[in-house]
Design a protein around this motif. Sequence first.
Motif, PDB file in Angstrom:
ATOM      1  N   LYS A 144       0.816  -1.215   0.000  1.00  0.00           N
ATOM      2  CA  LYS A 144       0.000   0.000   0.000  1.00  0.00           C
ATOM      3  C   LYS A 144       0.852   1.270   0.000  1.00  0.00           C
ATOM      4  CE  LYS A 144      -4.120  -2.064   2.103  1.00  0.00           C
ATOM      5  NZ  LYS A 144      -3.679  -3.461   1.918  1.00  0.00           N
ATOM      6  N   VAL A 145       1.956   1.215  -0.737  1.00  0.00           N
ATOM      7  CA  VAL A 145       2.799   2.404  -0.908  1.00  0.00           C
ATOM      8  C   VAL A 145       2.148   3.302  -1.959  1.00  0.00           C
ATOM      9  CG1 VAL A 145       5.049   3.258  -1.646  1.00  0.00           C
ATOM     10  CG2 VAL A 145       4.886   1.155  -0.295  1.00  0.00           C
ATOM     11  N   PRO A 146       1.806   4.538  -1.616  1.00  0.00           N
ATOM     12  CA  PRO A 146       1.171   5.420  -2.599  1.00  0.00           C
ATOM     13  C   PRO A 146       2.181   5.876  -3.663  1.00  0.00           C
ATOM     14  CG  PRO A 146       1.582   6.611  -0.556  1.00  0.00           C
ATOM     15  CD  PRO A 146       1.962   5.180  -0.296  1.00  0.00           C
ATOM     16  N   ILE A 147       1.812   5.704  -4.934  1.00  0.00           N
ATOM     17  CA  ILE A 147       2.725   6.038  -6.034  1.00  0.00           C
ATOM     18  C   ILE A 147       1.990   6.902  -7.047  1.00  0.00           C
ATOM     19  CG2 ILE A 147       4.219   5.136  -7.849  1.00  0.00           C
ATOM     20  CD1 ILE A 147       4.316   2.487  -6.242  1.00  0.00           C
ATOM     21  N   PRO A 148       2.408   8.153  -7.250  1.00  0.00           N
ATOM     22  CA  PRO A 148       1.781   8.994  -8.270  1.00  0.00           C
ATOM     23  C   PRO A 148       1.877   8.352  -9.647  1.00  0.00           C
ATOM     24  CG  PRO A 148       3.184  10.308  -6.826  1.00  0.00           C
ATOM     25  CD  PRO A 148       3.450   8.867  -6.503  1.00  0.00           C
ATOM     26  N   ALA A 149       0.859   8.560 -10.466  1.00  0.00           N
ATOM     27  CA  ALA A 149       0.790   7.916 -11.784  1.00  0.00           C
ATOM     28  C   ALA A 149       1.999   8.246 -12.645  1.00  0.00           C
ATOM     29  CB  ALA A 149      -0.505   8.320 -12.487  1.00  0.00           C
ATOM     30  N   ALA A 150       2.441   9.512 -12.625  1.00  0.00           N
ATOM     31  CA  ALA A 150       3.577   9.915 -13.467  1.00  0.00           C
ATOM     32  C   ALA A 150       4.845   9.178 -13.045  1.00  0.00           C
ATOM     33  CB  ALA A 150       3.787  11.422 -13.381  1.00  0.00           C
ATOM     34  N   GLU A 151       5.027   8.994 -11.740  1.00  0.00           N
ATOM     35  CA  GLU A 151       6.216   8.284 -11.266  1.00  0.00           C
ATOM     36  C   GLU A 151       6.144   6.802 -11.627  1.00  0.00           C
ATOM     37  OE1 GLU A 151       6.905   9.051  -7.144  1.00  0.00           O
ATOM     38  OE2 GLU A 151       6.829  11.229  -7.403  1.00  0.00           O
ATOM     39  N   SER A 152       4.953   6.223 -11.530  1.00  0.00           N
ATOM     40  CA  SER A 152       4.773   4.829 -11.914  1.00  0.00           C
ATOM     41  C   SER A 152       5.098   4.634 -13.391  1.00  0.00           C
ATOM     42  CB  SER A 152       3.325   4.405 -11.625  1.00  0.00           C
ATOM     43  OG  SER A 152       3.085   3.097 -12.080  1.00  0.00           O
ATOM     44  N   GLU A 153       4.625   5.542 -14.237  1.00  0.00           N
ATOM     45  CA  GLU A 153       4.900   5.453 -15.675  1.00  0.00           C
ATOM     46  C   GLU A 153       6.376   5.667 -15.971  1.00  0.00           C
ATOM     47  OE1 GLU A 153       2.363   8.111 -17.768  1.00  0.00           O
ATOM     48  OE2 GLU A 153       0.509   7.220 -16.983  1.00  0.00           O
ATOM     49  N   LEU A 162       6.911  -9.159  11.203  1.00  0.00           N
ATOM     50  CA  LEU A 162       6.634  -8.654   9.861  1.00  0.00           C
ATOM     51  C   LEU A 162       5.129  -8.579   9.603  1.00  0.00           C
ATOM     52  CD1 LEU A 162       9.398 -10.578   7.903  1.00  0.00           C
ATOM     53  CD2 LEU A 162       9.182  -8.088   7.998  1.00  0.00           C
ATOM     54  N   ASP A 163       4.403  -9.610  10.008  1.00  0.00           N
ATOM     55  CA  ASP A 163       2.963  -9.639   9.762  1.00  0.00           C
ATOM     56  C   ASP A 163       2.236  -8.512  10.479  1.00  0.00           C
ATOM     57  OD1 ASP A 163       3.093 -11.829   8.090  1.00  0.00           O
ATOM     58  OD2 ASP A 163       2.715 -13.287   9.695  1.00  0.00           O
ATOM     59  N   THR A 164       2.678  -8.164  11.675  1.00  0.00           N
ATOM     60  CA  THR A 164       1.946  -7.174  12.466  1.00  0.00           C
ATOM     61  C   THR A 164       2.480  -5.750  12.333  1.00  0.00           C
ATOM     62  OG1 THR A 164       3.341  -7.641  14.407  1.00  0.00           O
ATOM     63  CG2 THR A 164       1.286  -8.888  14.188  1.00  0.00           C
ATOM     64  N   ALA A 165       3.784  -5.606  12.086  1.00  0.00           N
ATOM     65  CA  ALA A 165       4.374  -4.266  12.145  1.00  0.00           C
ATOM     66  C   ALA A 165       4.779  -3.695  10.804  1.00  0.00           C
ATOM     67  CB  ALA A 165       5.590  -4.281  13.083  1.00  0.00           C
ATOM     68  N   TRP A 166       4.883  -4.529   9.750  1.00  0.00           N
ATOM     69  CA  TRP A 166       5.378  -4.008   8.481  1.00  0.00           C
ATOM     70  C   TRP A 166       4.425  -2.985   7.872  1.00  0.00           C
ATOM     71  CZ3 TRP A 166      10.135  -4.513   6.455  1.00  0.00           C
ATOM     72  CH2 TRP A 166      10.330  -4.069   5.144  1.00  0.00           C
ATOM     73  N   GLY A 167       3.132  -3.282   7.894  1.00  0.00           N
ATOM     74  CA  GLY A 167       2.155  -2.337   7.333  1.00  0.00           C
ATOM     75  C   GLY A 167       2.219  -0.983   8.009  1.00  0.00           C
ATOM     76  N   VAL A 194       4.057   4.744   8.301  1.00  0.00           N
ATOM     77  CA  VAL A 194       4.832   5.787   8.983  1.00  0.00           C
ATOM     78  C   VAL A 194       5.849   6.395   8.028  1.00  0.00           C
ATOM     79  CG1 VAL A 194       6.573   6.183  10.771  1.00  0.00           C
ATOM     80  CG2 VAL A 194       4.506   4.874  11.309  1.00  0.00           C
ATOM     81  N   ARG A 195       6.567   5.537   7.291  1.00  0.00           N
ATOM     82  CA  ARG A 195       7.580   6.047   6.367  1.00  0.00           C
ATOM     83  C   ARG A 195       6.970   6.881   5.250  1.00  0.00           C
ATOM     84  NH1 ARG A 195      11.161   4.738   3.488  1.00  0.00           N
ATOM     85  NH2 ARG A 195      12.927   5.776   4.439  1.00  0.00           N
ATOM     86  N   GLU A 196       5.751   6.539   4.856  1.00  0.00           N
ATOM     87  CA  GLU A 196       5.093   7.259   3.774  1.00  0.00           C
ATOM     88  C   GLU A 196       4.305   8.465   4.271  1.00  0.00           C
ATOM     89  OE1 GLU A 196       5.574   6.657   0.586  1.00  0.00           O
ATOM     90  OE2 GLU A 196       6.944   5.044   1.135  1.00  0.00           O
ATOM     91  N   GLY A 197       4.365   8.722   5.575  1.00  0.00           N
ATOM     92  CA  GLY A 197       3.672   9.881   6.122  1.00  0.00           C
ATOM     93  C   GLY A 197       2.178   9.695   6.258  1.00  0.00           C
ATOM     94  N   LEU A 198       1.704   8.447   6.205  1.00  0.00           N
ATOM     95  CA  LEU A 198       0.276   8.193   6.308  1.00  0.00           C
ATOM     96  C   LEU A 198      -0.176   8.020   7.753  1.00  0.00           C
ATOM     97  CD1 LEU A 198      -0.054   5.635   3.361  1.00  0.00           C
ATOM     98  CD2 LEU A 198      -0.406   8.117   3.312  1.00  0.00           C
ATOM     99  N   LEU A 199       0.772   7.765   8.659  1.00  0.00           N
ATOM    100  CA  LEU A 199       0.482   7.657  10.079  1.00  0.00           C
ATOM    101  C   LEU A 199       1.527   8.454  10.845  1.00  0.00           C
ATOM    102  CD1 LEU A 199      -0.264   3.828  10.648  1.00  0.00           C
ATOM    103  CD2 LEU A 199      -1.912   5.707  10.693  1.00  0.00           C
ATOM    104  N   PRO A 200       1.160   9.031  11.990  1.00  0.00           N
ATOM    105  CA  PRO A 200       2.171   9.716  12.803  1.00  0.00           C
ATOM    106  C   PRO A 200       3.142   8.716  13.412  1.00  0.00           C
ATOM    107  CG  PRO A 200       0.087   9.549  13.981  1.00  0.00           C
ATOM    108  CD  PRO A 200      -0.181   9.070  12.577  1.00  0.00           C
ATOM    109  N   VAL A 201       4.328   9.175  13.757  1.00  0.00           N
ATOM    110  CA  VAL A 201       5.307   8.304  14.398  1.00  0.00           C
ATOM    111  C   VAL A 201       4.731   7.810  15.713  1.00  0.00           C
ATOM    112  CG1 VAL A 201       7.618   8.145  15.371  1.00  0.00           C
ATOM    113  CG2 VAL A 201       7.208   9.524  13.324  1.00  0.00           C
ATOM    114  N   PRO A 202       4.693   6.500  15.955  1.00  0.00           N
ATOM    115  CA  PRO A 202       4.074   5.972  17.175  1.00  0.00           C
ATOM    116  C   PRO A 202       4.913   6.275  18.405  1.00  0.00           C
ATOM    117  CG  PRO A 202       5.130   4.227  15.932  1.00  0.00           C
ATOM    118  CD  PRO A 202       5.215   5.464  15.079  1.00  0.00           C
ATOM    119  N   LEU A 203       4.304   6.073  19.563  1.00  0.00           N
ATOM    120  CA  LEU A 203       5.005   6.356  20.811  1.00  0.00           C
ATOM    121  C   LEU A 203       6.145   5.372  21.046  1.00  0.00           C
ATOM    122  CD1 LEU A 203       1.954   7.108  23.157  1.00  0.00           C
ATOM    123  CD2 LEU A 203       3.535   8.741  22.102  1.00  0.00           C
TER     124      LEU A 203
END
Length: 409
Positions: free
Chosen positions: A245-254, A351-356, A361-370
């Motif tokens: 679920k990494v967000p990728i702009p269409a132009a970058e994907s192309e 990996l199953d629980t924390a990778w998503g 977090v890396r993509e800026g979709l969630l705040p950095v957790p405590l």
Amino acid sequence: MDQLNRRTVLKAGGTLGAVGALAMAAPAGARPLWTWSPKGSVIGTGTGADPRTVWDTEADPLVASLFARGEVPKVNALLRNWNKNGQPLPDGLPADLHDFLERHRQLPAWADPGKFAAAARFNQKRGLYLGVLYGFASGMMSTVIPKEALAVYYSKGGANMKRRISRTAKLGYDVGTTNAFQPDGEMIVTSLKTRLVHAAVRHLLPQSPHWTNAAPEDTPISQHDMMVTWHSLPTTVMRTLKEWKVPIPAAESEGFLHTWQLSAHMLGIEDQYIPSTWSEAESQATQVLDPILAPTPEGIKLADTLLDLGAGLDFTLLSRPILGALTRFMLGDEVADWLHIPRELLWGGLLDTAWGPFIAVREGLLPVPLAPEAYWMFDEFLRQFVLLYMSELRPIKIEIPEFNNPNLR
């Protein structure tokens, strides 16, 4: 139905389309029909010839001639320091090789330099993921591509898997630089040298009794085989990033796709087999890649070697348990079971629980957790793994092999 089960459990993504289902519906032992249309290629036309019956009509006779004339050592020495796309070819090359390299270092007419900037943005933002995906996800997938596993195991590359996968990582690194196809970049040269290597393997492997006794073909690395490997790189990367679920702009994907289309052309894949869009790439991958994944004794041995690539490093995360867990996480349970990779309850569960959440977090979709320790650990793992290969890229010299795997003589 066995092949269908393989496809449904493969976690790299994508869906089995009608083409793949048709291919698998062929009678047992029969060669599935080649149905992908050249209308979906970058040039929109072609003969439609089955790529399993086509190799490299220019490079193969050229390299065979270099062997016959005893010029391979001389050529390797001359090309050793030819690295930049715009760098003049060294003096003293055989005339036929000089002509071949000059002609094929030119970008095709369908190249679109306007997409290079978007591709660079994609690679800059995803570089940390790409290093692992190219060097490890694609590399480990190669061990369950039967004909590729056989070719690697019995050729010179099988004697030094760390160097072999580093060269794969170099290909991914070079295509991801901002100047990949510019005069000061290296991707064109890397691709052309790799094309010569493939031609040499086609020349040498039929001379190996080990390979001839194991292979289902007379000549390795057909156009079909090269497209299978191609899909194990950009198509698998894009599938995995979507799975994460990494967000990728269409132009970058192309843009990312376009640089790999050009790479395919430079590697000697005929334009009629290079997909024009991601949709066409998916359509082709369901026919050439997904149904053929399977274990082989050679692939299992190669996978075992790859899992030991972190041995001797101080950073303890680069060890068999986490590399095995990452393989299972990326490629699915069936592939991991084929390769005799044990389940790792600690790393697998993490990996199953924390990778998503880590990706979010890396993509800026969630705040950095405590409590970010797990996310920091993943980030460090990615950095250290990329550095493992990047530190070895500069000295890597791609040269025409002069013999098959010496350990099997």
